[in-house]
Design an enzyme around this catalytic site. Sequence first.
Site, mmCIF file in Angstrom:
data_model
loop_
_atom_site.group_PDB
_atom_site.id
_atom_site.type_symbol
_atom_site.label_atom_id
_atom_site.label_comp_id
_atom_site.label_asym_id
_atom_site.label_seq_id
_atom_site.Cartn_x
_atom_site.Cartn_y
_atom_site.Cartn_z
ATOM 1 N N CYS B 14 0.784 -1.238 0.000
ATOM 2 C CA CYS B 14 0.000 0.000 0.000
ATOM 3 C C CYS B 14 0.817 1.290 0.000
ATOM 4 O O CYS B 14 2.023 1.281 0.210
ATOM 5 C CB CYS B 14 -0.914 0.085 1.216
ATOM 6 S SG CYS B 14 -2.053 -1.265 1.340
ATOM 7 N N GLY B 40 0.484 0.237 -5.236
ATOM 8 C CA GLY B 40 -0.745 -0.553 -5.153
ATOM 9 C C GLY B 40 -1.709 -0.167 -6.248
ATOM 10 O O GLY B 40 -2.019 1.017 -6.388
ATOM 11 N N ASN B 114 -0.338 1.467 5.684
ATOM 12 C CA ASN B 114 0.574 0.739 4.806
ATOM 13 C C ASN B 114 1.427 -0.160 5.672
ATOM 14 O O ASN B 114 2.018 0.296 6.646
ATOM 15 C CB ASN B 114 1.472 1.732 4.057
ATOM 16 C CG ASN B 114 2.624 1.043 3.357
ATOM 17 O OD1 ASN B 114 2.488 -0.076 2.880
ATOM 18 N ND2 ASN B 114 3.768 1.710 3.301
ATOM 19 N N GLY B 115 1.485 -1.444 5.321
ATOM 20 C CA GLY B 115 2.314 -2.362 6.094
ATOM 21 C C GLY B 115 1.572 -3.633 6.423
ATOM 22 O O GLY B 115 0.548 -3.946 5.808
ATOM 23 N N CYS B 249 12.889 -1.206 5.527
ATOM 24 C CA CYS B 249 12.883 -2.371 4.649
ATOM 25 C C CYS B 249 13.819 -2.131 3.466
ATOM 26 O O CYS B 249 13.644 -1.167 2.703
ATOM 27 C CB CYS B 249 11.454 -2.597 4.147
ATOM 28 S SG CYS B 249 11.319 -3.691 2.737
ATOM 29 N N TYR B 255 13.507 -2.099 -4.731
ATOM 30 C CA TYR B 255 12.463 -2.451 -5.688
ATOM 31 C C TYR B 255 11.223 -1.562 -5.648
ATOM 32 O O TYR B 255 10.736 -1.132 -6.668
ATOM 33 C CB TYR B 255 12.058 -3.905 -5.446
ATOM 34 C CG TYR B 255 10.982 -4.411 -6.365
ATOM 35 C CD1 TYR B 255 11.290 -4.869 -7.640
ATOM 36 C CD2 TYR B 255 9.648 -4.425 -5.962
ATOM 37 C CE1 TYR B 255 10.303 -5.337 -8.495
ATOM 38 C CE2 TYR B 255 8.653 -4.891 -6.806
ATOM 39 C CZ TYR B 255 8.979 -5.337 -8.074
ATOM 40 O OH TYR B 255 8.014 -5.782 -8.912
ATOM 41 N N SER B 296 12.390 -1.443 -12.880
ATOM 42 C CA SER B 296 13.032 -1.221 -11.581
ATOM 43 C C SER B 296 14.538 -1.449 -11.609
ATOM 44 O O SER B 296 15.242 -1.001 -10.714
ATOM 45 C CB SER B 296 12.373 -2.099 -10.518
ATOM 46 O OG SER B 296 12.418 -3.442 -10.928
ATOM 47 N N ASP B 358 19.204 -7.550 -12.786
ATOM 48 C CA ASP B 358 17.844 -7.570 -12.224
ATOM 49 C C ASP B 358 17.947 -7.263 -10.742
ATOM 50 O O ASP B 358 19.018 -7.369 -10.146
ATOM 51 C CB ASP B 358 17.183 -8.932 -12.477
ATOM 52 C CG ASP B 358 15.650 -8.829 -12.460
ATOM 53 O OD1 ASP B 358 15.126 -7.759 -12.106
ATOM 54 O OD2 ASP B 358 14.994 -9.824 -12.794
ATOM 55 N N ASP B 359 16.801 -6.861 -10.142
ATOM 56 C CA ASP B 359 16.882 -6.428 -8.741
ATOM 57 C C ASP B 359 16.789 -7.570 -7.743
ATOM 58 O O ASP B 359 17.255 -7.461 -6.620
ATOM 59 C CB ASP B 359 15.832 -5.354 -8.435
ATOM 60 C CG ASP B 359 14.488 -5.742 -8.946
ATOM 61 O OD1 ASP B 359 13.992 -6.827 -8.573
ATOM 62 O OD2 ASP B 359 13.925 -4.984 -9.746
ATOM 63 N N CYS B 395 8.755 -12.684 4.035
ATOM 64 C CA CYS B 395 8.600 -11.398 4.713
ATOM 65 C C CYS B 395 7.224 -11.346 5.363
ATOM 66 O O CYS B 395 6.239 -11.796 4.782
ATOM 67 C CB CYS B 395 8.732 -10.252 3.703
ATOM 68 S SG CYS B 395 8.379 -8.631 4.436
ATOM 69 N N CYS B 444 16.384 -3.309 7.386
ATOM 70 C CA CYS B 444 15.843 -4.633 7.659
ATOM 71 C C CYS B 444 16.202 -5.537 6.487
ATOM 72 O O CYS B 444 15.800 -5.288 5.348
ATOM 73 C CB CYS B 444 14.315 -4.577 7.805
ATOM 74 S SG CYS B 444 13.573 -6.234 7.898
ATOM 75 N N CYS B 447 14.511 -10.792 4.873
ATOM 76 C CA CYS B 447 14.270 -11.749 3.796
ATOM 77 C C CYS B 447 15.568 -12.342 3.274
ATOM 78 O O CYS B 447 15.586 -13.409 2.662
ATOM 79 C CB CYS B 447 13.429 -11.136 2.673
ATOM 80 S SG CYS B 447 14.140 -9.659 1.939
#
Lengths: 469, 469, 469, 469
Positions: B14, B40, B114-115, B249, B255, B296, B358-359, B395, B444, B447
Site C-alpha cells: 500500500c 498498489g 501501509n504495512g 525495509c 524495488y 526497476s 535484475d533487482d 517477509c 531490515c 528476507c
Amino acid sequence: MLENTLLDELHEECGVFGVFGCHGAAEITYFGLHSLQHRGQEGAGIVACDNGSMKRIKGQGLVTEVFKEGSLDKLPGDMAIGHVRYSTAGGSSIENVQPFLFNHHTGPFALCHNGNLVNSNELKKFCEDRGSLFQSTSDSEILAHLIQKNYNDRTFIYSLKSALEMLDGAFAFLVMLGDKLIAARDKYGLRPLSIGKINGGYVVSSETCAFEVINAKFVRDVNPGEVVEISKDGIKSTYYSNMNKHHMCAMEYIYFSRPDSELEGRNVHAFRKASGKLLYKEMPTKADIVIGVPDSSLSAAIGYAEESKIPYEMGLIKNKYVGRTFIQPSQAMREKGVRMKLSAVSSIIKGKRVILIDDSIVRGTTSKRIVALLREAGAKEVHVRISSPQITNPCFYGVDISTYDELISARLDLEGVREYIGADSLYFLSKEALFEAAERNDLCLACFTGKYPTALYHAVKDANKDGKF
Amino acid sequence: MLENTLLDELHEECGVFGVFGCHGAAEITYFGLHSLQHRGQEGAGIVACDNGSMKRIKGQGLVTEVFKEGSLDKLPGDMAIGHVRYSTAGGSSIENVQPFLFNHHTGPFALCHNGNLVNSNELKKFCEDRGSLFQSTSDSEILAHLIQKNYNDRTFIYSLKSALEMLDGAFAFLVMLGDKLIAARDKYGLRPLSIGKINGGYVVSSETCAFEVINAKFVRDVNPGEVVEISKDGIKSTYYSNMNKHHMCAMEYIYFSRPDSELEGRNVHAFRKASGKLLYKEMPTKADIVIGVPDSSLSAAIGYAEESKIPYEMGLIKNKYVGRTFIQPSQAMREKGVRMKLSAVSSIIKGKRVILIDDSIVRGTTSKRIVALLREAGAKEVHVRISSPQITNPCFYGVDISTYDELISARLDLEGVREYIGADSLYFLSKEALFEAAERNDLCLACFTGKYPTALYHAVKDANKDGKF
Amino acid sequence: MLENTLLDELHEECGVFGVFGCHGAAEITYFGLHSLQHRGQEGAGIVACDNGSMKRIKGQGLVTEVFKEGSLDKLPGDMAIGHVRYSTAGGSSIENVQPFLFNHHTGPFALCHNGNLVNSNELKKFCEDRGSLFQSTSDSEILAHLIQKNYNDRTFIYSLKSALEMLDGAFAFLVMLGDKLIAARDKYGLRPLSIGKINGGYVVSSETCAFEVINAKFVRDVNPGEVVEISKDGIKSTYYSNMNKHHMCAMEYIYFSRPDSELEGRNVHAFRKASGKLLYKEMPTKADIVIGVPDSSLSAAIGYAEESKIPYEMGLIKNKYVGRTFIQPSQAMREKGVRMKLSAVSSIIKGKRVILIDDSIVRGTTSKRIVALLREAGAKEVHVRISSPQITNPCFYGVDISTYDELISARLDLEGVREYIGADSLYFLSKEALFEAAERNDLCLACFTGKYPTALYHAVKDANKDGKF
Amino acid sequence: MLENTLLDELHEECGVFGVFGCHGAAEITYFGLHSLQHRGQEGAGIVACDNGSMKRIKGQGLVTEVFKEGSLDKLPGDMAIGHVRYSTAGGSSIENVQPFLFNHHTGPFALCHNGNLVNSNELKKFCEDRGSLFQSTSDSEILAHLIQKNYNDRTFIYSLKSALEMLDGAFAFLVMLGDKLIAARDKYGLRPLSIGKINGGYVVSSETCAFEVINAKFVRDVNPGEVVEISKDGIKSTYYSNMNKHHMCAMEYIYFSRPDSELEGRNVHAFRKASGKLLYKEMPTKADIVIGVPDSSLSAAIGYAEESKIPYEMGLIKNKYVGRTFIQPSQAMREKGVRMKLSAVSSIIKGKRVILIDDSIVRGTTSKRIVALLREAGAKEVHVRISSPQITNPCFYGVDISTYDELISARLDLEGVREYIGADSLYFLSKEALFEAAERNDLCLACFTGKYPTALYHAVKDANKDGKF
C-alpha cells in the site's frame, strides 16, 4: 490530456496488422496490435475472416479496453486484419475506427490504413459525384470507394491498383478479401510495413516489434509502390507504380516507432543512440550529467552519455499510470504548480550542469516547462540538445503537426527558441547526422526542410483555409 | 496477470497520503495518490473532512479509474487522507479498500495503513472477545477497534498510543479526526512516511515523490515510534514507544519505491545506481553490453555500465500498455511463445556477451524466461547480476513473499539457481554493498538473513498452518 | 431472453421520431423516442442538425442507456431525427443502429426508417452494381444509396421520390437535410406515421403517444405514398406514387402500438377493448373470471369482462423489472420450474373457470406455458380466447414472424392447437371483428390470410432459401 | 426521479429472502430477490454459505444490474440470504447495501433486515459506549453489535433473542450462521415474512410472490415475536417476546406488496379490489368511466368498476421504460409540460365524467398533477377516490413518510385537499373498510390515526430535531 503544455507532442495516425493462414488469427492480431499500441490509443478494431465470412469488433480506447475476455471467440478464422487509431479531437467518433468492413454481394472485404492522403478532399468529391456515400470522415474509406468505381468487369486487384494510383500521400494499406490478404505501401515509402512468417502463415505489421511478441520471423519489408497478395498460393508481388522511391518518414526513427523495431533494416534504438552520439560530436559540451526526456529520448541520451563520458542519470521520472481519463488539475492546483506527468529528481539534479536530451521541439511549451522543472530542482545549468533538426514545416503525411497553431522554429531563430525555453544553450542535430544515424540517405525530411516528396496543392490550400499552416 | 512466470514478482501492500489545512484537500490527495500508484493498483480511496463531517469515495482499480470527473467535488474540505492498495487475490474485495471510516457518536474518524501486522490474528481475537465485529479482512481495521477498546474516558491520542503499542509488525498509519490529522510509524521504521509543507498546510506521504508532484516541500520523516499530530496548532510530536530503531525495509530501496523518492535522506535512484556500481566492483565481468530488466533495474544497470565502461543498451523493451484487464494468451498462443510484457531486441543482442541486471530473484521463473528470451535473440553469453542478496526467507511486513510456494534461493545453492535460470554466470550483491549503497547500516534484511526485527511467533505459526514458510 | 417459450413473441422493427424548428430538438427527440421505446429496445440514436451541421449519438440498449447526463448538450440545434431499433439476433451490431448519417460534399443528410423492404436484396445488388458500398446490413441504408443513384443534376426531393418508387414493402422514413425534415410513408400505409405541432415547430412520430409526452398537438397522419417536406416555409405535401391504399398493419392495433396512441384516428386501447367485447359476442362462454396476459392483452380482457359481466381479475402478474441483461435460469432451476416473467396468482385462480385473453398465438409455446401455469395455480377450466385470427402466414413488412420455424396455426387446425396448448376450449376472433373494432375495413391482414398487399416474389424466394416460410 | 411531483410517492425500505438446504442457493435467492424488486431498487446483495464459508456480492442498482453472467458461480453453497434495498438520498452508499457479513473468529455470520427501528440512535450509542464501531448508517448493523454485546458464554440464539428484545420498531430479520438460517419478526408483526418449502429445503421471503417464481410451496408466516431456526434438523420455533400482537402495516396491503402476494392469508389484489368495491359503496358516484393510477391502484379501480358497473378504462398510461438513470427534462422542456411517466389518453377521457382511483395522497402534488392531466385531456368531471384514509401522521416503521416536509392531510381538511388537487369531488376510504377488505381487524393504522403500536419517544424527538414531524 493533462495540461496545455502536454498537448505539445507529436502524434502519429495509426498502426496496422494482418494475419494470413494461421489458426486463431484474431488472437494473433490482438497481440500484434497490442505491441503497436504506441502508434494510436484512441480506438482499435479487428476483422476476422472465417471461410469467406467476416466479423468485426471495434471500439474506442486501448486494445485492452476494446477487447475483453471472450471477445476473440467471436472472431473465428485463420485470416484477420486489425488497426490501432490515433485521432485528433474532432474525429474520434466510432465511425472512424477501423478496419472498415463492406458486405458486398460479390463478397465481403475489409481494409485499414496507416498514413494520410493529401488529396482526400478531391478524391472524396470524385467518388461522391459518382454516387458514393461516405459514412466516416476517415481517409481510409476513400480507397474502398475508389476500388468500386474502378471495379466493373476487371479483377479486384486491377481495381485496387488503379485506385492506389489515384492516392497522393502516405499510406500502408491492408485489404482483406475472402481468400486473400493484400498489403500495399505508398510509392514514396513514407510509412513502414513489414512481412513476417508464423507457423505456416504470414503476418504483416506496421512495425517489426509486433513480430517478436508473437514469435514470428521477419521476412522482408513491403517495397514502396508494391502490392503484395498473400493467398494459399503464397506471396505474389506486383507494383501499382513504377515511380517508386524510398522516403521513409524520419520521425518514424526519431520519435514514433518502438525502440525494438527495425525500420527498413535499421534498429530504432540503435538509430537513436547513434543520433545521441552525433549530437555530442557535433557540439561537445561540458556538463555533470546527461538526462533524457522519457520515454522516447532515453536512447539518444544513453548514446550522448556514452560518447561524452558524462554520466547518464534518471533526472526526470514519468508517471507510468497517467491514463486517458485523468482528472485535470483545477485552476487552483495549476497555480500551485501541480504536475502530473513528469517529475524532476532534485537530489540528482541539484547543483549540476545538466545536458537535457529531447527528440524534438514543436511548440516549445513542453521544453520550456521541463527546463523550468530542472531549474526548480536546482540545476546549475541546463543545456538542451535536440536529436533532430528544427521543425519548420507542417506534415501532411500522418503526423499531426499541421494542427499546431505555430511551430516555434518557423517563427523564431535558434537564439529566439533558446530564450523562449529558458535554456543556457540549445543545439539541434544536423540533417546529415540523421542520415548517418539511419545509415541511409533517403529519408523524408519535409518537416525540417519543406521539401515534400508528393504533390501538395490541395492540402496546402486546405491548411490555409482552416487557418493552419 | 498474463503468464505464470509474471506472477513471479514482489508486491508491496500500500501507499498512504494525507493533507491538513489546505483548500481542495481531496484534489491534492488525488494527485498524491497518483504518484504513489506504483505501491498498489488494486484499489484506492479518499476520505475528506469538511468542518468535522467526513465523506468517502473508494473503489477497485487505479486512482484514475476510481475517481472520475466530478468525483472530487463530492469530497469538500481542507483535510483528507487517501490510500492505494495492493492485495493478494483473495482479499481484493471492496470491503478491504481503505481508508476506513467510522461514524461514531463522539465524532467520525477515518484511518488508513501501509504495512502488515504479524500479530493480527491475536489482536483480532482479542477485540472480538471484547465484542468487536470486523467487516473486512484487512489488518488496518484492527487499529480502529483497539483504539475503541482503550478509549473509555481517556483522550483519543492516549487510546491510539495504547493501541499502537499492541501492534507488532510494520506500519505507517494515518488517522483523521474532525480537527486533526495523525501520522504514526512503527517503532522499527520498517515502512517510510514523510511530512511535507504546502501553502499553509501539511501533507504526509508514504514517499516523497508525491511532494514533487503537488509542489510541496519536504519537511522531515516521521520517526520510528513517533505519533505526529497535525492540527491548527501546528505539528505536535510524541512517541508511543521508547524502544525505537531504524530498520527501513531494504526492498523499499531495491524495488518498491519510485526512483525519485528520498527514503530517510537517500535518493532511491542514487541507491540503485550505486548498487549497480558495487555489483561490478564485487564481481568484474567482461561483456559487450549491459541490460537492465525494466523498469526497476534500469538504475542499477546504468550504474553497472558507468562503473564497468561496458555500454548500456535497451535490450529488453517493456510494453507500457499492459493493463490489468489483459486477455491471457490461449494455450495455442503460449505454445507459439507469445509474450506480452517483455521483448528482447535481437539487433542489439545478437552475438553479444550480455550482462543482465535484475533487482532480485524470487521464484526464478521470470529470470529463466528472460535469459531464454535473450538467448533466442542471439546473445552469445548471458551473465545475470542481481542487485540484492539471495532471498531465503519470507517477509511478514507487507511484502507478499510469504505467499510464494517456494523461494528458489531457499532451496538451491548459487550454482543450482544459475543452472535453473540458464545463465552463463550468476552473482548476487552482498549485504555489505546494500549498506554502502544506502549510506546507512541499519536496514531490515530479514528476507535475506532470516533475522526479523519483531517478535514473530504467531505469524510463523500461521505461515506453517497455511503450508507456507 | 429468459426461456425458450419467451422467444415466442411478436416483435416490431422500429420507431422513428423527428423535430423541426424547435429549440432543443435533440431533447424533444429523446423524450419522443422514450415513449416509442416499446417499438424497439436493442438500440437508439439521434442526429441533430445545427445550422446545417449534423451530429450523432447512437448506441445499443434502451434510450435511457444510450443517452446519459450531458449527452444531449452535444447535440445542439433545432432539428433532429431519432430512432429506436428492434433487431433479430444476427443484426444487433452497432453499424445497424440508426439514424444513418452521410457527410456528402453537397451537404450532410441523415435518415432513419421503420418497416421492412421485401426487395432489399435486389435493390442492394442494383446499387452495388453501380458502385455502392454498404456498411450495414440494414434495409434503411438502401434508400440513401438509391437517392444518390438518382441524384445527378436533379433536386434531392426528385431523387428521393424516384428512390421511394423503387422500394417494395413497408416503411416510414424520416430524412433530414440541412434545412428540411422529410417524412415519407409507403403507398400501402402499412406502418403508421403522424405529424404534430409544438411551439412554432413540427414533430413527426411513428405513434401519437409521443405527442402527449412532449405536449405536442396532433395535426394529421402522413398519408400512404405521401412525401411531407417540413421547412421554414411550413409543410409541403407531394406524393411519390399515385397508387395509394390504406392497408395499416392489423398487428399495430392488436399488439405493437401503445394503448394511448391513435392509429389513423382510432385509439388503440379502444380498439382492443372493442375486440374483447366482440370476442365474447362471437363465442359467449360461462366462466368465473377473465384474465388478460399482461401487458398487451389487458385492454381486450377488460372489454371481454365488461361485455360478459364476468369479473376481470389480475390472475397473472408480470415482473416489471425483467431487463435485457437478466441471468438465465440454470438447467437445474429450469427443471425446478423457475419462471421469471409471469406468475399466476393462486388465491385468485384456485377453483375458478378462467377465461384467458391473449392477443395472438404464434408458436403456441407461450400459450401452452401460461395454461399450465393457470392449471398449477388451481384453475378448474381454462378457456383461451385470442383477440385476433389464426396466424397462418409469415410477415415481410417488419414483424419478425418470418423467423419462426413454424406458425402453429399453419400446421394444425383449431382443435390441434387447442390440444397442444392444453386449453379446455379455444377461440380466435374473426377477421370481420377486427374491421369492426378498428372502425375501418382496409387493414393489412396478410399474416392471417396470406393476401399480401405488395409484390413478394423475391422475399418469398429468400425466405425459402433460408429454410423459412 | 423525474420531476418534483414524482417524488411524492411512498417508499418501503427493503425486502429479504433466504434459502436453506438447497443446491444453488444463491441462484434461487437471485430469482427470489428479483420478485421482491418492487420493495427496493437502490441496491441488492447476496451472501452464500458453502460448508461454513461465506461469500458476498453486493452493489448499487437493480438485482439484474448487480448480478451479471457468472456472478452466481462465485457464490456456491446450499444456504444464502439476500436483500433488496430502498434508501433515502443521503444513505444510498455502498456501505449500507445489505446483507452485512462478519468474519468472526468463532465463525462467520451474515444478516439482513427489512423495516425500521425507532430506537436506533439509543442502541447505537449503547453499543459504541461499549466499544462498537459502526461502518454503515444502516439500522441493520445494530443487531449484529447487540448480539455481540450479549454473547459472552451464551449460545448465539440466546444472544440474538436478548438483542431482539432491545429493538423497538418494525423488522423482519434474516441471520445466517455457518449451519443455520434464522428468521425473526418484530413482536407487532409490522412487516411480513413467510416460510416456504422447496425440494428438500426451505425458503424465507418478505412476500409470498417470490415463492411462485421459484416453484416453492407456502408453509406458513413467521409469527410476530417468533424466532425460527432452520437447520438440518428442520424448523425450530421459539419466541423472543411473549407480548406479541398482529399489527401488519396497512400500507403493505394498500401500496407496497405485489398483487400476487398473500399477506397473512389475504391476497393483496383481492384486498385492493375489495377496497375499490367498498369505495363505491361508501360513496356512490355517477360517472362515465373509472380510471386507476398505474400500477398500484389498478386493482382497486377494477373493483370500483365492478361494483359500480361503470366501465373500467385505461385512461392513464405509464411508461414502463422509465429507468433510474433518466435524463431530467430541462427547464425549457418542463415549461413545455413534458411529462415522462404518465400520459392521459384523450380519446378515452374526452368529454367524460371520470372516477380516478388512487391508493393514497401524501403531499398532494402528484394528485394535483394527474387531475390537471385529465382535465387537459378533456375530462368533464374528475372525482378522486382514494382507497385508504387520510394520512395525517408520519411513519417510523420503514415507510419514508417521515421525510416529507408536510402531509397535506395533516394541514388541510377534506375540502382543502380537494381544492388543492383540483378535483370535482374527493373521498377517502374509511378505516373500517380497510379492516373489511383485509378480512381482519388488527392492522397498524398509525399513519392514519397517530396510534403507534410501539414506544416512540426517541424517534419523535429525533424527527422534531431534524425539523420533521
